[in-house]
Write an enzyme that holds these catalytic residues in place. Structure first.
Site, PDB file in Angstrom:
ATOM      1  N   GLY A  70       0.841  -1.201   0.000  1.00 50.75           N
ATOM      2  CA  GLY A  70       0.000   0.000   0.000  1.00 50.75           C
ATOM      3  C   GLY A  70       0.870   1.243   0.000  1.00 50.75           C
ATOM      4  O   GLY A  70       2.067   1.172  -0.263  1.00 50.75           O
ATOM      5  N   ASN A  71       0.285   2.384   0.260  1.00 54.02           N
ATOM      6  CA  ASN A  71       1.085   3.611   0.359  1.00 54.02           C
ATOM      7  C   ASN A  71       0.462   4.545   1.390  1.00 54.02           C
ATOM      8  O   ASN A  71      -0.555   4.219   1.992  1.00 54.02           O
ATOM      9  CB  ASN A  71       1.240   4.273  -1.014  1.00 54.02           C
ATOM     10  CG  ASN A  71      -0.086   4.668  -1.602  1.00 54.02           C
ATOM     11  OD1 ASN A  71      -0.801   5.483  -1.052  1.00 54.02           O
ATOM     12  ND2 ASN A  71      -0.443   4.047  -2.728  1.00 54.02           N
TER      13      ASN A  71
END
Ligand code: CTP
Length: 430
Positions: free
Chosen positions: A223-224
């Site tokens: 993810g980020n």
């Protein structure tokens, strides 16, 4: 009528001076929510004066407003005559926020009447005035109210779009008061000098927000750090401009749903690409604020990868490239699958590298992606991600050498400037 910026907040002694805000309250059941709004402005450090209409006091007592604001409450022009209060309050205010604004109050303000202290104060004021309406759907849609609101907006008063939802009793529809936090945030944006213009009725706006999640196995993903705040702020303000808003949302912080936006939840870049592919052909404006993963694990495992058994897979994930949603949307427009007049806006979060400044990388990205506007910001040293404020530049082919700087402020203040730039572009191509 409204001046664009509130008060000059610094004094000669260097001390910041509190904004003088008036919270007007008219007589509807939602009057109780004004108490929370007063709290929020007080927490901002504002000097708050509550002016209810006589009918508002049927719902919430003067003592409550006095205790919360720390100021006396009166409803009539005949109190404190010696200080000419009915003129002074409006002259001295930096902003007037009326919540709830009932159909009756809106009608009286549109007619320029002075029936009580609140309407007198509004008629005198030259500061920004913001109304948050609340009423039954039938009253909201009645041509009398529609015309009164158009009149007030023409005069420069900000009339916020109400939420849609549960009203007094069992009915539900447009006319519900926005939540106090939403009214406070929108008011702060207006007081910071940004206009909320209601000129996108009938337009469709598609916005992506948040980060994508790319599965490694059923419990792990890549993810980020995108919080989704900038995309949500854009959605909130596009809906306030009167547009129909589709918000395609990946992973975000916990954020309140923008009033009036329709949300499609997605997880991966491919899910986001599919949702955008469906919605983009109907959109007049497409804004891609999402942080999309460029690559995903090639073969996500069906069962959890175990340490000791799958160390090789975990240590060396094979990755494949994700679709570039922005470039694909621009290409579809160039082959006529999306109307030629659709405005497409991208974002670029850059840190720069050894050879290039963040701005140079953003300019190259604008050419590469082919979108109409690119909102660029510098995310070196963790700036912007998750922060409540934002800054940056608006790039377009026309302005790519000297990009337009965005006024620093909350993500909503930044969103207002981005939408104003899109609005200019729409006018140019109309
Ligand atoms: N974007 C997209 N699809 C992707 C990657 C990015 O639609 N697969 C969009 C983002 O929503 C944003 C813009 O493209 O509006 C720029 O995103 P960014 O991650 O900065 O661009 P990249 O093409 O990934 O460039 P790089 O990683 O080389 O900086």
């Amino acid at each position: 009528m409204s001046k664009s910026v509130g008060r000059n907040n610094s004094t000669t002694s260097g001390q910041s001076e509190a904004l003088r805000l008036i919270v007007g309250v008219s007589g509807g059941i939602a009057a109780y929510k004004a108490c929370h709004l007063v709290r929020l402005f007080k927490e901002d450090g504002a000097e708050v004066r509550v002016i209810p209409t006589p009918n508002a006091l049927q719902f919430v007592g003067a003592a409550t407003f006095e205790a919360l604001s720390g100021n006396p409450v009166s409803t009539t022009v005949f109190s404190n005559i010696d200080t000419v209060q009915h003129v002074r309050l409006g002259q001295e205010a930096d902003g007037i926020i009326i919540a709830p604004a009932t159909a009756d109050l809106i009608a009286r303000l549109a007619a320029g009447r002075v029936d009580d202290l609140l309407s007198a104060t509004v008629l005198v004021a030259t500061c920004p005035i913001i109304l948050a309406p609340a009423m039954h759907t039938e009253m909201w849609l009645n041509p009398a109210t529609v015309e009164n609101i158009a009149t007030l907006r023409r005069r420069g008063i900000t009339v916020l779009e109400p939420a849609s939802g549960r009203l007094t009793g069992v009915d539900s529809g447009p006319g519900r008061l926005l939540e106090p936090a939403q009214i406070a945030a929108l008011s702060r944006t207006v007081l910071a000098g940004q206009k909320i213009v209601h000129n996108w009725a009938g337009k469709q706006v598609l916005i992506t927000a948040g980060g994508t999640q790319e599965d490694i196995d059923p419990v792990r993903f890549i993810g980020n750090r995108s919080s989704g705040k900038q995309g949500f702020a854009l959605a909130e303000l596009a809906a306030q401009r009167g547009a129909q808003v589709n918000l395609v949302v990946g992973d975000t912080d916990e954020l309140p749903t923008p009033a009036g936006a329709h949300i499609t939840k997605v997880r991966s870049a491919r899910e986001m690409a599919a949702a955008v592919a469906d919605l983009a052909p109907q959109a007049d404006i497409v804004i891609m604020a999402a942080a999309v993963a460029d690559f995903r694990p090639a073969n996500p495992a069906a069962a959890k990868l175990k340490k000791g058994q799958h160390d090789e897979s975990l240590a060396q994930l094979e990755m494949v490239e994700n679709p570039d949603i922005l470039s694909t949307t621009v290409k579809r427009r160039s082959v006529g699958e999306i109307p030629a007049e659709t405005v497409i806006v991208g974002f670029a979060a850059e840190t720069g590298d050894a050879q290039h400044s963040p701005l140079e990388l953003a300019q190259a990205k604008l050419h590469r992606k082919g979108c109409d506007l690119l909102i660029y910001n510098d995310v070196s040293a963790g700036k912007t991600f998750g922060a409540p404020t934002n800054e940056g530049w608006i790039l377009s082919e026309k302005d790519s050498v000297s990009p337009r700087e965005l006024q620093f402020g909350s993500k909503q203040v930044v969103a207002a400037q981005i939408l104003a730039a899109i609005d200019e572009l729409l006018k140019e191509i109309a």
